[in-house]
Design a protein around this motif. Structure first.
Motif, PDB file in Angstrom:
ATOM      1  N   TRP A 135     -17.030  -4.026  -5.375  1.00 45.10           N
ATOM      2  CA  TRP A 135     -17.047  -4.665  -3.833  1.00 45.10           C
ATOM      3  C   TRP A 135     -17.670  -3.989  -3.546  1.00 45.10           C
ATOM      4  CZ3 TRP A 135     -12.605  -3.748   0.092  1.00 45.10           C
ATOM      5  CH2 TRP A 135     -13.154  -4.329   0.901  1.00 45.10           C
ATOM      6  N   TRP A 148      -1.372 -11.170   2.414  1.00 40.00           N
ATOM      7  CA  TRP A 148      -1.792  -9.796   2.482  1.00 40.00           C
ATOM      8  C   TRP A 148      -1.341  -9.819   3.901  1.00 40.00           C
ATOM      9  CZ3 TRP A 148      -4.276  -7.480  -1.445  1.00 40.00           C
ATOM     10  CH2 TRP A 148      -5.904  -6.205  -0.580  1.00 40.00           C
ATOM     11  N   GLN A 196      -9.335 -16.164  -1.323  1.00 43.84           N
ATOM     12  CA  GLN A 196      -7.983 -14.561  -0.703  1.00 43.84           C
ATOM     13  C   GLN A 196      -7.498 -15.783   0.614  1.00 43.84           C
ATOM     14  OE1 GLN A 196     -10.758 -12.304   1.437  1.00 43.84           O
ATOM     15  NE2 GLN A 196     -11.231 -11.163  -0.609  1.00 43.84           N
ATOM     16  N   ASP A 236       0.298  -1.015   0.120  1.00 47.31           N
ATOM     17  CA  ASP A 236      -0.287  -0.192  -0.012  1.00 47.31           C
ATOM     18  C   ASP A 236       1.023   1.372  -0.511  1.00 47.31           C
ATOM     19  OD1 ASP A 236      -2.622   1.251  -0.365  1.00 47.31           O
ATOM     20  OD2 ASP A 236      -2.974   1.063   2.375  1.00 47.31           O
ATOM     21  N   ASN A 269     -17.528  -3.080   0.327  1.00 47.93           N
ATOM     22  CA  ASN A 269     -16.907  -2.148   0.212  1.00 47.93           C
ATOM     23  C   ASN A 269     -15.708  -0.557   0.142  1.00 47.93           C
ATOM     24  OD1 ASN A 269     -15.950  -0.954   3.717  1.00 47.93           O
ATOM     25  ND2 ASN A 269     -15.084  -3.622   3.818  1.00 47.93           N
ATOM     26  N   GLN A 270     -15.828  -0.142   0.607  1.00 49.56           N
ATOM     27  CA  GLN A 270     -14.737   1.268   0.383  1.00 49.56           C
ATOM     28  C   GLN A 270     -15.843   1.564  -1.055  1.00 49.56           C
ATOM     29  OE1 GLN A 270     -11.570  -1.254   0.826  1.00 49.56           O
ATOM     30  NE2 GLN A 270     -10.430   0.794   1.062  1.00 49.56           N
ATOM     31  N   HIS A 319      -7.472 -16.037   4.222  1.00 52.33           N
ATOM     32  CA  HIS A 319      -7.608 -15.188   5.692  1.00 52.33           C
ATOM     33  C   HIS A 319      -7.886 -16.142   6.616  1.00 52.33           C
ATOM     34  CE1 HIS A 319      -6.960 -11.552   3.746  1.00 52.33           C
ATOM     35  NE2 HIS A 319      -8.197 -11.291   3.142  1.00 52.33           N
ATOM     36  N   HIS A 375      -7.309  -4.535  -7.756  1.00 47.73           N
ATOM     37  CA  HIS A 375      -7.773  -5.056  -7.194  1.00 47.73           C
ATOM     38  C   HIS A 375      -8.500  -3.254  -6.161  1.00 47.73           C
ATOM     39  CE1 HIS A 375      -9.371  -6.831  -2.918  1.00 47.73           C
ATOM     40  NE2 HIS A 375      -8.520  -5.779  -2.590  1.00 47.73           N
ATOM     41  N   ASN A 429     -15.307  -8.861  -5.603  1.00 53.91           N
ATOM     42  CA  ASN A 429     -14.909  -8.465  -4.671  1.00 53.91           C
ATOM     43  C   ASN A 429     -15.888  -8.964  -3.850  1.00 53.91           C
ATOM     44  OD1 ASN A 429     -12.693  -9.242  -3.154  1.00 53.91           O
ATOM     45  ND2 ASN A 429     -12.384  -7.390  -2.221  1.00 53.91           N
ATOM     46  N   GLU A 430     -15.777 -10.226  -2.897  1.00 52.78           N
ATOM     47  CA  GLU A 430     -16.457 -10.578  -2.046  1.00 52.78           C
ATOM     48  C   GLU A 430     -18.244 -11.101  -2.229  1.00 52.78           C
ATOM     49  OE1 GLU A 430     -14.896  -8.647   1.527  1.00 52.78           O
ATOM     50  OE2 GLU A 430     -12.645  -9.411   0.751  1.00 52.78           O
ATOM     51  N   TRP A 474      -3.259  -5.590   7.428  1.00 57.05           N
ATOM     52  CA  TRP A 474      -4.848  -5.324   7.748  1.00 57.05           C
ATOM     53  C   TRP A 474      -5.600  -5.954   9.411  1.00 57.05           C
ATOM     54  CZ3 TRP A 474      -9.327  -8.476   8.001  1.00 57.05           C
ATOM     55  CH2 TRP A 474      -9.337 -10.313   7.482  1.00 57.05           C
ATOM     56  N   ASN A 522      -4.686  -0.792  -1.381  1.00 55.79           N
ATOM     57  CA  ASN A 522      -6.420   0.020  -1.540  1.00 55.79           C
ATOM     58  C   ASN A 522      -6.449   0.707  -2.503  1.00 55.79           C
ATOM     59  OD1 ASN A 522      -7.488  -0.540   1.439  1.00 55.79           O
ATOM     60  ND2 ASN A 522      -5.864   0.010   1.891  1.00 55.79           N
TER      61      ASN A 522
HETATM   62  O1  G3I Z   1      -7.700   6.428   3.653  1.00 54.11           O
HETATM   63  C1  G3I Z   1      -8.357   6.654   4.485  1.00 54.11           C
HETATM   64  C2  G3I Z   1      -7.113   8.001   5.760  1.00 54.11           C
HETATM   65  O2  G3I Z   1      -8.095   9.537   5.003  1.00 54.11           O
HETATM   66  C3  G3I Z   1      -7.516   7.967   7.292  1.00 54.11           C
HETATM   67  O3  G3I Z   1      -6.994   9.565   7.388  1.00 54.11           O
HETATM   68  C4  G3I Z   1      -7.732   7.279   7.852  1.00 54.11           C
HETATM   69  C5  G3I Z   1      -8.080   7.258   9.102  1.00 54.11           C
HETATM   70  O4  G3I Z   1      -8.175   5.165   9.886  1.00 54.11           O
HETATM   71  O5  G3I Z   1      -8.622   5.962   6.854  1.00 54.11           O
HETATM   72  C6  G3I Z   1      -7.612   5.441   5.924  1.00 54.11           C
HETATM   73  O6  G3I Z   1      -8.986   4.687   4.956  1.00 54.11           O
HETATM   74  C7  G3I Z   1      -8.550   3.441   5.474  1.00 54.11           C
HETATM   75  C8  G3I Z   1      -8.279   2.576   4.184  1.00 54.11           C
HETATM   76  O7  G3I Z   1      -7.460   1.885   4.615  1.00 54.11           O
HETATM   77  C9  G3I Z   1      -6.755   3.586   3.925  1.00 54.11           C
HETATM   78  O8  G3I Z   1      -5.781   3.257   4.668  1.00 54.11           O
HETATM   79  C10 G3I Z   1      -9.256   2.657   6.145  1.00 54.11           C
HETATM   80  O9  G3I Z   1     -10.342   3.385   7.217  1.00 54.11           O
HETATM   81  C11 G3I Z   1      -9.178   1.112   6.633  1.00 54.11           C
HETATM   82  O10 G3I Z   1     -10.370   0.426   6.889  1.00 54.11           O
HETATM   83  C12 G3I Z   1      -8.950   0.683   5.241  1.00 54.11           C
HETATM   84  O11 G3I Z   1      -9.008  -0.682   5.633  1.00 54.11           O
HETATM   85  C13 G3I Z   1      -8.654  -1.283   4.257  1.00 54.11           C
HETATM   86  C14 G3I Z   1      -9.698  -2.796   4.218  1.00 54.11           C
HETATM   87  O12 G3I Z   1      -9.454  -3.506   3.229  1.00 54.11           O
HETATM   88  C15 G3I Z   1     -11.404  -1.894   4.034  1.00 54.11           C
HETATM   89  O13 G3I Z   1     -11.903  -2.852   4.251  1.00 54.11           O
HETATM   90  C16 G3I Z   1      -7.047  -2.027   4.750  1.00 54.11           C
HETATM   91  O14 G3I Z   1      -6.597  -1.413   4.642  1.00 54.11           O
HETATM   92  C17 G3I Z   1      -6.611  -3.401   3.493  1.00 54.11           C
HETATM   93  O15 G3I Z   1      -5.687  -4.335   3.651  1.00 54.11           O
HETATM   94  C18 G3I Z   1      -7.985  -4.182   3.717  1.00 54.11           C
HETATM   95  O16 G3I Z   1      -8.287  -5.452   2.589  1.00 54.11           O
HETATM   96  C19 G3I Z   1      -9.317  -6.003   2.123  1.00 54.11           C
HETATM   97  C20 G3I Z   1      -9.245  -6.609   0.501  1.00 54.11           C
HETATM   98  O17 G3I Z   1      -9.228  -5.641  -0.107  1.00 54.11           O
HETATM   99  C21 G3I Z   1     -10.576  -7.315   0.378  1.00 54.11           C
HETATM  100  N1  G3I Z   1     -10.130  -9.222   1.206  1.00 54.11           N
HETATM  101  C22 G3I Z   1     -10.009  -8.565   2.862  1.00 54.11           C
HETATM  102  C23 G3I Z   1      -9.081  -7.202   3.013  1.00 54.11           C
HETATM  103  C24 G3I Z   1      -8.662  -6.513   4.031  1.00 54.11           C
HETATM  104  O18 G3I Z   1      -9.577  -6.086   5.228  1.00 54.11           O
END
Ligand code: G3I
Length: 311
Positions: free
Chosen positions: A86, A276, A206, A20, A88-89, A208, A82, A130-131, A279, A46
């Protein structure tokens, strides 16, 4: 021995890692990540997701994704996209926009075409969807499935194929690594998509996991997918433990990494394994040490398990 070198010697395409953008300031980490002996493939954790690439409708930003793509190019590594769609996000303009079916279909088509098209020629494989499933195997409810139905998956895959005909198109999910309702639903989806002529090349498992709690029949489960005419890969492998780590936990983790890698190694159409882990600590309080390297970037017993799994 180095992990990607042994993976390739075993006939696999790669051993890889997610990464990342914020992590790229750590030079000691980047030097291992960039060593194509260790990693022949990277996945952006991300920066290619919807919230990162189309934060408002029709406005696309690729700066962070491009950084990862350029790193892969510079290192001679394969790149996994990726992801296109999805639950999420997903920015709120999409999830709370109250769009009708036709509008939402067009939003999805535009998003997948634009993002996949931007990286055309640079990507080995895309996690297009995804998912898509709940753990009981039912279709996950979110704005696209609720408004469009299961065919949102076809829209995304068709758009991706048109935008980059050479990229392998995957559906990616967790808790499908062993036989069970969710894995069966994914196999049924593969059959349905193939029956209606929708492009699909692979299923990403995945991976995990928790130390000592791997599902059984990993290899048979992979073969249930490859028998349907798709390739498979472990796309997000990590095996976490309850901290503190002990010699016994590290030994079990070594065994577990070896078991997963062996399953892929034994299945011809399992193309590779990607780790991975970053997280884990922020998601599961009191758990961690999921990575095959320790915090000082020293190889753990788990790393030896990976090497042994490819041999
Ligand atoms: O971008 C914001 C930032 O602006 C803010 O200051 C900060 C404060 O917490 O958050 C940042 O966003 C975070 C984002 O990652 C980028 O760093 C989110 O809070 C955080 O929840 C997010 O987590 C990611 C997660 O997916 C979200 O569901 C993890 O990094 C990432 O590794 C994880 O990856 C997922 C795969 O995409 C799908 N499979 C599961 C895997 C693990 O959950």
């Amino acid at each position: 021995a180095k992990s990607n070198t042994v993976a390739k010697a075993a006939g696999k395409l790669y051993f890889g890692s997610a990464t990342d953008n914020p992590e790229l300031t750590d030079t000691a980490y980047v030097s291992i990540l960039s060593d194509s002996g260790f990693f022949g493939q990277i996945t952006p954790g991300n920066s290619m997701k919807w919230d990162a690439t189309e934060p408002s409708r029709g406005t696309f930003t690729f700066t962070n994704g491009d950084t990862i793509a350029n790193l892969a190019k510079k290192n001679g590594q394969l790149l996994r996209g990726h992801n296109c769609v999805w639950y999420n996000q997903l920015p709120s303009w999409v999830s709370s926009g109250n769009f009708d079916n036709a509008t939402l279909s067009s939003i999805l088509q535009t998003h997948c075409s634009t993002v996949v098209g931007h990286y055309k020629g640079q990507i080995y494989s895309w996690d297009v969807v995804n998912e898509p499933f709940n753990d009981d195997g039912t279709l996950r409810s979110f704005v696209f499935s609720n408004t469009i139905g299961e065919s949102y998956i076809d829209i995304a895959l068709n758009a991706a194929r048109a935008a980059d005909p050479n990229a392998k198109l995957y559906i990616n999910d967790y808790n499908i690594e062993g036989p069970g309702a969710k894995s069966t639903s994914m196999q049924n989806l593969v059959k349905s998509l193939k029956a209606r002529g929708t492009p699909l090349d692979g299923i990403g498992l995945q991976g995990h996991f928790i130390v000592g709690e791997l599902p059984s029949n990993l290899q048979e489960n992979l073969e249930a997918f490859t028998a349907l005419g798709v390739e498979v890969a472990y796309t997000e492998l990590d095996i976490r433990m309850t901290l503190p780590s002990t010699a016994a936990l590290l030994a079990q983790q070594e065994k577990d990494y070896q078991t997963v890698v062996t399953a892929c190694n034994n299945v011809e159409k399992c193309v590779g394994v990607t780790i991975w882990y970053s997280w884990v600590p922020s998601t599961f309080s009191g758990q961690g040490a999921a990575c095959p390297w320790d915090q000082n970037l020293v190889e753990k017993p788990a790393y030896s398990g990976i090497i042994a799994g490819f041999q």
